[in-house]
Write an enzyme that holds these catalytic residues in place. Sequence first.
Site, PDB file in Angstrom:
ATOM      1  N   ARG A 193      -9.004   0.919   9.335  1.00 60.29           N
ATOM      2  CA  ARG A 193      -8.660  -0.465   9.657  1.00 60.29           C
ATOM      3  C   ARG A 193      -9.771  -1.159  10.427  1.00 60.29           C
ATOM      4  O   ARG A 193      -9.641  -2.343  10.730  1.00 60.29           O
ATOM      5  CB  ARG A 193      -7.391  -0.484  10.519  1.00 60.29           C
ATOM      6  CG  ARG A 193      -6.093  -0.726   9.762  1.00 60.29           C
ATOM      7  CD  ARG A 193      -4.950  -0.664  10.770  1.00 60.29           C
ATOM      8  NE  ARG A 193      -3.767  -1.374  10.369  1.00 60.29           N
ATOM      9  CZ  ARG A 193      -2.763  -0.845   9.684  1.00 60.29           C
ATOM     10  NH1 ARG A 193      -2.823   0.391   9.252  1.00 60.29           N
ATOM     11  NH2 ARG A 193      -1.699  -1.562   9.424  1.00 60.29           N
ATOM     12  N   ARG A 204      11.972 -10.428   4.624  1.00 58.82           N
ATOM     13  CA  ARG A 204      13.012  -9.897   3.739  1.00 58.82           C
ATOM     14  C   ARG A 204      13.273  -8.421   4.043  1.00 58.82           C
ATOM     15  O   ARG A 204      14.408  -7.964   4.115  1.00 58.82           O
ATOM     16  CB  ARG A 204      12.607 -10.091   2.269  1.00 58.82           C
ATOM     17  CG  ARG A 204      13.776  -9.945   1.321  1.00 58.82           C
ATOM     18  CD  ARG A 204      13.425 -10.134  -0.158  1.00 58.82           C
ATOM     19  NE  ARG A 204      12.326 -11.038  -0.410  1.00 58.82           N
ATOM     20  CZ  ARG A 204      11.193 -10.682  -1.039  1.00 58.82           C
ATOM     21  NH1 ARG A 204      11.017  -9.444  -1.459  1.00 58.82           N
ATOM     22  NH2 ARG A 204      10.239 -11.571  -1.249  1.00 58.82           N
ATOM     23  N   ARG A 206      11.917  -1.987  11.681  1.00 58.49           N
ATOM     24  CA  ARG A 206      10.671  -1.668  12.380  1.00 58.49           C
ATOM     25  C   ARG A 206      10.411  -2.715  13.448  1.00 58.49           C
ATOM     26  O   ARG A 206      10.428  -3.909  13.181  1.00 58.49           O
ATOM     27  CB  ARG A 206       9.509  -1.655  11.391  1.00 58.49           C
ATOM     28  CG  ARG A 206       9.219  -0.280  10.825  1.00 58.49           C
ATOM     29  CD  ARG A 206       8.172  -0.337   9.767  1.00 58.49           C
ATOM     30  NE  ARG A 206       6.882  -0.819  10.242  1.00 58.49           N
ATOM     31  CZ  ARG A 206       5.782  -0.842   9.492  1.00 58.49           C
ATOM     32  NH1 ARG A 206       5.833  -0.433   8.241  1.00 58.49           N
ATOM     33  NH2 ARG A 206       4.652  -1.280   9.987  1.00 58.49           N
ATOM     34  N   LYS A 212       0.830  -1.206   0.000  1.00 56.73           N
ATOM     35  CA  LYS A 212       0.000   0.000   0.000  1.00 56.73           C
ATOM     36  C   LYS A 212       0.863   1.253   0.000  1.00 56.73           C
ATOM     37  O   LYS A 212       0.601   2.202  -0.740  1.00 56.73           O
ATOM     38  CB  LYS A 212      -0.934   0.020   1.234  1.00 56.73           C
ATOM     39  CG  LYS A 212      -1.831  -1.197   1.351  1.00 56.73           C
ATOM     40  CD  LYS A 212      -2.775  -1.093   2.554  1.00 56.73           C
ATOM     41  CE  LYS A 212      -2.074  -1.031   3.893  1.00 56.73           C
ATOM     42  NZ  LYS A 212      -1.446  -2.317   4.298  1.00 56.73           N
TER      43      LYS A 212
HETATM   44  P1  ADP Z   1       1.472  -2.104   7.837  1.00 61.49           P
HETATM   45  O1  ADP Z   1       0.458  -1.711   6.807  1.00 61.49           O
HETATM   46  O2  ADP Z   1       2.762  -2.563   7.237  1.00 61.49           O
HETATM   47  O3  ADP Z   1       0.929  -3.010   8.905  1.00 61.49           O
HETATM   48  P2  ADP Z   1       1.360   0.518   9.054  1.00 61.49           P
HETATM   49  O4  ADP Z   1       2.544   1.375   8.922  1.00 61.49           O
HETATM   50  O5  ADP Z   1       0.141   0.852   8.257  1.00 61.49           O
HETATM   51  O6  ADP Z   1       1.916  -0.899   8.678  1.00 61.49           O
HETATM   52  O7  ADP Z   1       0.901   0.382  10.575  1.00 61.49           O
HETATM   53  C1  ADP Z   1       1.795   0.012  11.598  1.00 61.49           C
HETATM   54  C2  ADP Z   1       1.057  -0.090  12.936  1.00 61.49           C
HETATM   55  O8  ADP Z   1       0.489   1.191  13.291  1.00 61.49           O
HETATM   56  C3  ADP Z   1      -0.128  -1.047  12.967  1.00 61.49           C
HETATM   57  O9  ADP Z   1       0.260  -2.394  13.200  1.00 61.49           O
HETATM   58  C4  ADP Z   1      -0.947  -0.454  14.135  1.00 61.49           C
HETATM   59  O10 ADP Z   1      -0.382  -0.789  15.379  1.00 61.49           O
HETATM   60  C5  ADP Z   1      -0.780   1.039  13.930  1.00 61.49           C
HETATM   61  N1  ADP Z   1      -1.828   1.598  13.059  1.00 61.49           N
HETATM   62  C6  ADP Z   1      -1.632   2.171  11.844  1.00 61.49           C
HETATM   63  N2  ADP Z   1      -2.783   2.586  11.305  1.00 61.49           N
HETATM   64  C7  ADP Z   1      -3.767   2.262  12.201  1.00 61.49           C
HETATM   65  C8  ADP Z   1      -5.171   2.410  12.224  1.00 61.49           C
HETATM   66  N3  ADP Z   1      -5.849   2.962  11.182  1.00 61.49           N
HETATM   67  N4  ADP Z   1      -5.863   1.960  13.307  1.00 61.49           N
HETATM   68  C9  ADP Z   1      -5.219   1.409  14.328  1.00 61.49           C
HETATM   69  N5  ADP Z   1      -3.877   1.220  14.387  1.00 61.49           N
HETATM   70  C10 ADP Z   1      -3.151   1.652  13.333  1.00 61.49           C
END
Ligand code: ADP
Length: 194
Positions: free
Chosen positions: A88, A126, A139, A13
């Site tokens: 989400r 990876r 991360r 994404k």
């Molecule tokens: P990825 O899509 O790779 O999981 P993100 O960078 O989108 O990573 O999100 C990393 C973390 O940030 C998530 O695992 C969650 O803990 C938090 N997070 C991000 N966006 C949301 C959201 N919309 N609602 C709740 N938690 C969020």
Amino acid sequence: MNLILLGPPGAGKGTQAELLEAGRGLKQLSTGIMLRAAIEAGTPIGLQAKAIVDRGDLVPDEVVVGIIADRLAEPDCAKGAIFDGFPRTAVQADALDGLLAGRNSKLDVVIQLEVDDNILIERIARRAAENEAAGRPVRSDDRPDVFPNRLAKYHRDTAPLIAHYRSKGLLKTVDGMQAVETVAAQISAILEAV
Ligand code: ADP
């Protein structure tokens, strides 16, 4: 135009959002990037979110909705936004409808990036290994002991949004296991038709 990129962690994404931002003047709004910045800066939201993000759980809806509400009001979102990692949950999806309606705007399309779980696990492993080898920070939530929890939370809380947006006639699905450029071309074709 406002669009959502919907898909599991590691689906690509963020990569696609950046390409769209560069190509179309839409603003990428990634709650993950914003939360990591808040954690890095030690803001009150960052302090609240750190432990939650580190263990791969979802930050409370009101926190992320508040972040998005503030951000949408900025002038650089005037032409529209690419929502990446938001919404989400069903609560977040409803809140987004309200925020856009309040700005006399609406959601135009939801693009689902489909990737099998086993491929996601490989991709994230990876990414962590490459960052480590290059001396870049890994991360904390990309660790192999945390990633399965992120995936589980995706399937439980976020995947139901696929049916939600399909029933509203907004959903388009792209195979996220193709090359980055192929995925980008298919997304562009979808946006041309919207
Ligand atoms: P990825 O899509 O790779 O999981 P993100 O960078 O989108 O990573 O999100 C990393 C973390 O940030 C998530 O695992 C969650 O803990 C938090 N997070 C991000 N966006 C949301 C959201 N919309 N609602 C709740 N938690 C969020």
